[in-house]
Write a protein that holds these residues in place. Structure first.
Motif, short mmCIF file in Angstrom:
data_model
loop_
_atom_site.label_atom_id
_atom_site.label_comp_id
_atom_site.label_asym_id
_atom_site.label_seq_id
_atom_site.Cartn_x
_atom_site.Cartn_y
_atom_site.Cartn_z
N ALA A 65 -114.70 19.25 -8.19
CA ALA A 65 -114.26 20.39 -8.83
C ALA A 65 -112.79 20.67 -8.98
O ALA A 65 -111.95 20.76 -9.82
CB ALA A 65 -115.01 21.51 -8.63
N ALA A 66 -112.24 20.25 -7.49
CA ALA A 66 -110.77 20.70 -7.14
C ALA A 66 -109.82 19.55 -7.77
O ALA A 66 -109.07 19.67 -8.51
CB ALA A 66 -110.73 20.68 -5.53
N VAL A 67 -110.59 18.32 -7.72
CA VAL A 67 -109.65 17.27 -8.39
C VAL A 67 -109.57 17.31 -9.93
O VAL A 67 -108.73 16.92 -10.63
CB VAL A 67 -110.45 16.04 -7.94
N SER A 68 -110.76 17.82 -10.55
CA SER A 68 -110.51 17.86 -12.04
C SER A 68 -109.32 18.68 -12.53
O SER A 68 -108.95 18.75 -13.73
CB SER A 68 -111.93 18.60 -12.55
N ALA A 69 -108.88 19.86 -11.64
CA ALA A 69 -107.59 20.41 -12.13
C ALA A 69 -106.25 19.89 -11.81
O ALA A 69 -105.44 20.42 -12.04
CB ALA A 69 -107.67 21.83 -11.46
N MET A 70 -106.26 18.55 -11.33
CA MET A 70 -105.18 17.79 -10.72
C MET A 70 -105.08 16.65 -11.90
O MET A 70 -105.80 16.20 -12.54
CB MET A 70 -105.30 17.38 -9.41
N ASN A 71 -103.55 16.21 -11.78
CA ASN A 71 -103.35 15.03 -12.72
C ASN A 71 -104.03 13.65 -11.97
O ASN A 71 -103.65 13.40 -10.81
CB ASN A 71 -101.95 14.97 -12.52
N PRO A 72 -104.91 12.99 -12.76
CA PRO A 72 -105.69 11.84 -12.15
C PRO A 72 -104.78 10.77 -11.72
O PRO A 72 -105.14 10.01 -10.64
CB PRO A 72 -106.65 11.42 -13.34
N TRP A 73 -103.54 10.41 -12.35
CA TRP A 73 -102.59 9.59 -11.80
C TRP A 73 -102.02 9.81 -10.63
O TRP A 73 -101.88 9.05 -9.51
CB TRP A 73 -101.52 9.25 -12.82
N TRP A 74 -101.63 11.10 -10.35
CA TRP A 74 -101.02 11.55 -8.93
C TRP A 74 -102.04 11.57 -7.81
O TRP A 74 -101.84 11.15 -6.70
CB TRP A 74 -100.63 13.00 -9.14
N VAL A 75 -103.42 11.89 -8.22
CA VAL A 75 -104.52 11.84 -7.18
C VAL A 75 -104.70 10.37 -7.02
O VAL A 75 -104.96 9.92 -5.75
CB VAL A 75 -105.85 12.31 -8.16
N ALA A 76 -104.51 9.44 -8.03
CA ALA A 76 -105.06 7.85 -7.44
C ALA A 76 -104.00 7.45 -6.71
O ALA A 76 -104.24 6.65 -5.76
CB ALA A 76 -105.03 7.22 -8.97
N GLY A 77 -102.71 7.74 -7.25
CA GLY A 77 -101.55 7.33 -6.17
C GLY A 77 -101.75 8.08 -4.84
O GLY A 77 -101.40 7.24 -3.87
N SER A 302 -106.13 20.99 0.51
CA SER A 302 -106.91 20.68 1.80
C SER A 302 -108.09 20.24 1.75
O SER A 302 -108.42 19.25 2.32
CB SER A 302 -106.70 21.87 2.55
N LEU A 303 -108.89 20.80 0.71
CA LEU A 303 -110.21 20.31 0.47
C LEU A 303 -110.29 18.72 -0.04
O LEU A 303 -110.96 17.97 0.37
CB LEU A 303 -110.89 21.32 -0.46
N VAL A 304 -109.32 18.56 -1.12
CA VAL A 304 -109.33 17.34 -1.53
C VAL A 304 -108.81 16.12 -0.64
O VAL A 304 -109.53 15.05 -0.51
CB VAL A 304 -108.25 17.32 -2.85
N SER A 305 -107.88 16.58 0.23
CA SER A 305 -107.42 15.76 1.38
C SER A 305 -108.75 15.29 2.19
O SER A 305 -108.66 14.07 2.62
CB SER A 305 -106.17 16.46 1.89
N ARG A 306 -109.40 16.46 2.46
CA ARG A 306 -110.42 16.23 3.34
C ARG A 306 -111.31 15.07 2.74
O ARG A 306 -111.94 14.17 3.65
CB ARG A 306 -111.21 17.49 3.98
N GLY A 307 -111.84 15.25 1.67
CA GLY A 307 -112.75 14.37 0.78
C GLY A 307 -112.03 13.12 0.91
O GLY A 307 -112.94 11.96 0.99
N MET A 308 -110.76 12.58 0.43
CA MET A 308 -110.17 11.58 0.30
C MET A 308 -110.23 10.74 1.72
O MET A 308 -110.21 9.69 1.74
CB MET A 308 -108.99 11.81 0.03
N PHE A 309 -109.95 11.48 2.89
CA PHE A 309 -110.07 10.96 4.05
C PHE A 309 -111.43 10.44 4.60
O PHE A 309 -111.55 9.29 5.11
CB PHE A 309 -109.29 11.89 5.15
N THR A 310 -112.39 11.19 4.16
CA THR A 310 -113.70 10.65 4.37
C THR A 310 -113.96 9.35 3.43
O THR A 310 -114.40 8.49 4.10
CB THR A 310 -114.82 11.76 4.03
#
Length: 349
Positions: A65-77, A302-310
């Motif tokens: 839900a948090a990622v959906s509000a972010m730019n997908p290319w920046w998230v992938a990077g 912070s939430l997205v970062s925690r999910g990405m680290f896992t």
């Protein structure tokens, strides 16, 4: 003619038969012990992976839900940079192990460290150390040596986080003044990184486990290289956070973001009962990020970062296991050559 009144256990030959049976049971148990240990080790690995997957699955909905509000290319990077940072952290761990007298191929060291660290997702982060020790033992590295390596890696991580934090002290004092007490540990940590002190502490730990002391003094090169990898990993984590802001924050704030995440890891070490320091790391991260971005955005990052680290932990551990499997013959030869246990040479590959 035997005396029928004589108790069965007192009859001639009974004691010899009992001793023989006991000896046979001991022999069978000794023969079965390697298989029992192997099964136990696999059960532990599977249980740890199950905890990590369950933890990630539980976070899936709020993270997406948090990622959906972010730019997908920046998230992938951001995720790509994070993976490189996790690899740098594994290289720091392997460098320490090599410096403590047990050289290992990078692929094997990464496998032990990355798969073993999944134990941090089990409540009571001691499981990460237990799993790393068992994986090291499986490949001929003394459990004590792996434990010393993991403890020193944690210590180097703390020192690296405080070094980075020192460059952002004004922001830390403004955003999370409760963290300032951590910097009391910096002088002690720097002293422990001196080769003479590091060698003495390693030998003391090895002695407690009844292992032979190091044959050499840990070198400045080993320590500098391990600290360099650790600092590099934290800086990459800072870039990972910056990319999650979609570039709305000045690039120079990467120093603060690197300090925020690294100090969050350090604070999380003191919350060892919680899986991977959950909650503590987020509190530190949100408190420091809120210096430059709104609290709501800091909470989402912070939430997205925690999910990405896992996800990153699971992915890098899986990749390390696959690479080790593809290189199993070559790695097994290296295991046998440097093994501290006689039974490793008899392992079939």
């Amino acid at each position: 003619m035997s005396d029928a009144s004589t108790p069965p256990n007192d009859r001639p030959g009974t004691e010899t038969a009992t001793v023989g049976t006991t000896a046979t049971l001991r022999t069978r148990l000794r023969a079965a012990l390697p298989l029992i240990v192997k099964i136990t080790r696999w059960v532990l690995i599977l249980a740890v992976i199950a905890f990590a997957v369950w933890y990630f699955a539980r976070m899936w909905e709020p993270v997406t839900a948090a990622v959906s509000a972010m730019n997908p290319w920046w998230v992938a990077g951001s995720f790509g940079v994070l993976l490189v940072g996790l690899v740098a952290n594994a290289l720091s761990w392997t460098t320490i192990l090599n410096g403590l007298g047990h050289p290992l191929p990078v692929a094997r060291g990464a496998q032990i460290m990355l798969v073993g660290q999944l134990g941090k997702y089990v409540p009571g982060s001691v499981w990460a150390y237990v799993l790393q020790m068992e994986l090291g033992r499986q490949h001929g590295v003394a459990r004590a040596r792996v434990l010393v390596t993991s403890l020193y890696a944690a210590g180097i991580g703390v020192v690296s986080s405080l070094i980075l934090g020192a460059f952002a002290l004004p922001q830390i004092a403004a955003g999370h003044p409760a963290l300032l007490w951590l910097f009391v540990l910096l002088p002690l940590g720097l002293v422990c990184l001196h080769p003479a002190v590091m060698t003495a502490l390693a030998n003391l730990a090895l002695k407690l486990f009844r292992r032979e002391p190091l044959e050499h003094r840990v070198g400045f090169g080993t320590i500098a290289k391990a600290v360099g990898y650790s600092l590099g990993s934290y800086v990459l984590y800072g870039v990972h956070l910056w990319l999650l802001t979609d570039g709305t924050v000045a690039f120079t704030e990467i120093v603060l973001m690197s300090a925020a995440l690294s100090l969050g890891f350090t604070a999380g070490l003191f919350a060892f009962i919680l899986p991977s320091g959950v909650g503590v790391r987020e509190a530190v991260l949100i408190g420091l990020l809120s210096v430059v971005i709104p609290v709501a955005e800091a909470s989402a990052i912070s939430l997205v970062s925690r999910g990405m680290f896992t996800a990153g932990d699971l992915l890098t551990a899986g990749a390390a296991a696959v690479v080790a499997a593809l290189m199993r013959r070559r790695l097994h030869r290296a295991d046998v050559l440097g093994s501290e246990y006689a039974d490793v040479a008899s392992e079939r590959v």
